[in-house]
Design an enzyme around this catalytic site. Structure first.
Site, short mmCIF file in Angstrom:
data_model
loop_
_atom_site.label_atom_id
_atom_site.label_comp_id
_atom_site.label_asym_id
_atom_site.label_seq_id
_atom_site.Cartn_x
_atom_site.Cartn_y
_atom_site.Cartn_z
NE ARG A 235 -3.93 -0.99 0.36
CZ ARG A 235 -5.09 -2.58 -0.96
NH1 ARG A 235 -3.28 -2.74 -1.36
NH2 ARG A 235 -5.42 -3.13 -0.61
CD GLU A 264 -2.78 3.49 -4.77
OE1 GLU A 264 -2.07 3.05 -4.53
OE2 GLU A 264 -4.44 2.89 -4.97
CG HIS A 296 -2.87 -0.43 -6.23
ND1 HIS A 296 -3.87 -0.15 -5.44
CD2 HIS A 296 -3.64 -1.64 -6.69
CE1 HIS A 296 -4.18 -0.89 -4.85
NE2 HIS A 296 -3.76 -2.57 -5.00
P1 NAI Z 1 -1.72 -11.60 4.39
O1 NAI Z 1 -2.44 -11.39 5.81
O2 NAI Z 1 -1.72 -12.92 4.26
O3 NAI Z 1 0.28 -11.10 4.64
C1 NAI Z 1 0.44 -9.69 5.14
C2 NAI Z 1 1.99 -10.01 6.12
O4 NAI Z 1 2.34 -9.10 6.77
C3 NAI Z 1 1.23 -11.10 7.86
O5 NAI Z 1 1.86 -12.30 7.38
C4 NAI Z 1 0.97 -10.37 8.93
O6 NAI Z 1 1.38 -11.23 9.75
C5 NAI Z 1 2.23 -9.53 8.25
N1 NAI Z 1 1.91 -8.36 8.76
C6 NAI Z 1 1.38 -7.35 9.68
N2 NAI Z 1 1.67 -6.89 10.36
C7 NAI Z 1 2.96 -7.02 10.42
C8 NAI Z 1 3.86 -5.44 10.46
N3 NAI Z 1 3.89 -4.43 11.35
N4 NAI Z 1 5.58 -6.19 10.72
C9 NAI Z 1 6.13 -7.06 9.83
N5 NAI Z 1 4.97 -7.91 9.57
C10 NAI Z 1 2.83 -7.44 9.58
O7 NAI Z 1 -1.49 -10.30 3.71
P2 NAI Z 1 -1.59 -10.34 1.33
O8 NAI Z 1 -2.24 -11.48 0.53
O9 NAI Z 1 0.12 -10.93 1.57
O10 NAI Z 1 -1.38 -9.31 0.87
C11 NAI Z 1 -0.30 -8.64 1.39
C12 NAI Z 1 -0.92 -6.85 1.28
O11 NAI Z 1 -1.12 -7.02 -0.08
C13 NAI Z 1 -2.34 -6.13 1.76
O12 NAI Z 1 -2.54 -6.03 2.59
C14 NAI Z 1 -2.57 -5.88 0.35
O13 NAI Z 1 -2.13 -3.95 0.94
C15 NAI Z 1 -1.60 -5.30 -0.59
N6 NAI Z 1 -2.37 -6.28 -1.79
C16 NAI Z 1 -1.82 -5.44 -2.90
C17 NAI Z 1 -2.20 -5.93 -4.35
C18 NAI Z 1 -2.09 -5.28 -5.36
O14 NAI Z 1 -2.50 -5.19 -6.73
N7 NAI Z 1 -0.83 -4.30 -5.30
C19 NAI Z 1 -3.25 -7.66 -4.42
C20 NAI Z 1 -3.87 -7.39 -3.33
C21 NAI Z 1 -3.43 -7.12 -1.66
#
Ligand code: NAI
Length: 332
Positions: A235, A264, A296
């Site tokens: 993000r 954005e 994005h």
């Molecule tokens: P997820 O929930 O599977 O993984 C996120 C990881 O971050 C988790 O393992 C969690 O423990 C960790 N985490 C949370 N807070 C933290 C912190 N303060 N310090 C260290 N680790 C921390 O989520 P996923 O599916 O991997 O997606 C990650 C992010 O990608 C989403 O939150 C979203 O913002 C972004 N995203 C972007 C897209 C795009 O088109 N550019 C599409 C889909 C998601």
């Protein structure tokens, strides 16, 4: 169920219509983004379907609730754009699509690395102008380099696996480490300072929240290796863009591949090619030869779009039937 579909794009409507043949919801597509000004369009709709740049702040949610909305069906994984506390107080249920294709996003992060590192964006433009010079196009072997992965959840794990395929050493950082993953990949978990110190490439895969906002700032950038490539498909708010620009100007940061940007919602997903760009920070970013910005689009694959449509429509059906909502997001 009657669904007010906000911020509709050409790339998604046909897929939603096709998938809806199995669900039979009454989808009404609006191109407008959801905000306090446009919430009135949802009058008499029990459900709104919102995308990443729709504004679901308290004001919008109050208006939606007054209009009769009961369900907010997000067609995204991220939910940082929703005031969950306000939704809960108003009795609005929020559901999302937690996973649609971690591969789509992880592969786009890799595409940004390869483009940035091998300067494909520059050579593509040069060759079209019949400039076949190689000067200024030197990259580095990825093999043997250290890649720091911040957030080793669904997307971070896929990304890390791909990078091990290039022969990279992978450093993972997560508040909830997955030791099996580290073992499988031959990677190791690290604290942030060590990850900053050792990584040649850093990729962000954490959600945006109060703890992660501006994770990448003047201080963290100064701890990184000179020449590091920073990739952000997470993000925009994870990165302080002004600090990023300063680091790029000093030549400390070697390059940035950004699929997201903190402001954005003013520009992404729209054609502004005939307009004067009003965002001076974005304008400055666009001047760097070693910055690549995509709007994005990391999620944008056929497979991801189809999964987004299926899960969103099935979330709506589950709500309509009073079934358990496995993809509900609640305020905590
Ligand atoms: P997820 O929930 O599977 O993984 C996120 C990881 O971050 C988790 O393992 C969690 O423990 C960790 N985490 C949370 N807070 C933290 C912190 N303060 N310090 C260290 N680790 C921390 O989520 P996923 O599916 O991997 O997606 C990650 C992010 O990608 C989403 O939150 C979203 O913002 C972004 N995203 C972007 C897209 C795009 O088109 N550019 C599409 C889909 C998601």
């Amino acid at each position: 169920m009657k669904v007010a579909f906000f911020d509709t794009h050409k790339f998604e409507r046909p897929i939603f219509e096709t998938e809806n043949e199995a669900f039979h919801h009454d989808l009404v597509f609006f191109e407008e983004r959801l905000s306090k000004e446009t919430a009135v369009l949802a009058d008499q709709f029990p459900c709104v379907c919102a995308f990443v740049n729709d504004k679901l702040d308290r004001e919008s949610l109050v208006l939606l609730s007054k209009a009769g909305v009961k369900l907010i069906a997000l067609r995204s994984a991220g939910f940082n754009h929703v005031d969950l506390k306000a939704a809960q107080e108003l009795g609005l249920v929020v559901v999302r699509v937690p996973e649609y294709s971690p591969y789509a996003v992880a592969e786009h992060a890799v595409a940004l690395i390869l483009t940035l590192n091998r300067k494909i964006h520059r050579s593509y433009m040069r060759v079209r102008e019949l400039n076949f010079s190689l000067d200024g196009l030197v990259g580095m072997d990825l093999h043997g380099k250290t890649v720091g992965v911040i957030g080793s959840g669904r997307i971070g794990a896929v990304f890390a696996k791909i990078m091990t395929g290039f022969g990279c050493d992978v450093l993972l950082h997560d508040t909830n480490p997955d030791l099996d993953l580290a073992k499988r990949l031959g990677a190791r978990y690290s604290d942030l300072d060590a990850l900053y110190q050792h990584s040649d490439i850093i990729s962000l895969h954490v959600p945006l929240n109060d703890r992660t906002r501006y994770l990448i700032n003047k201080d963290s950038l100064s701890k990184m290796k000179k020449g590091v490539l920073l990739i952000n498909t997470g993000r925009g708010g994870l990165v302080n863009t002004r600090d990023l620009i300063q680091s790029l100007k000093k030549g400390h940061l070697g390059g940035a591949g950004l699929d997201v940007y903190e402001e954005e919602e003013q520009v992404f997903f729209q054609d502004h090619s005939g307009d004067v760009l009003q965002d001076d920070v974005l304008a400055r970013l666009l001047t760097f030869p070693n910055v690549i910005i995509t709007s994005h689009q990391a999620f944008l694959t056929q497979e991801a779009l189809s999964n987004i449509a299926k899960t969103t429509l099935s979330n709506i059906t589950a709500f309509e039937r009073g079934n358990p909502l496995e993809n509900r997001v609640s305020f905590s």
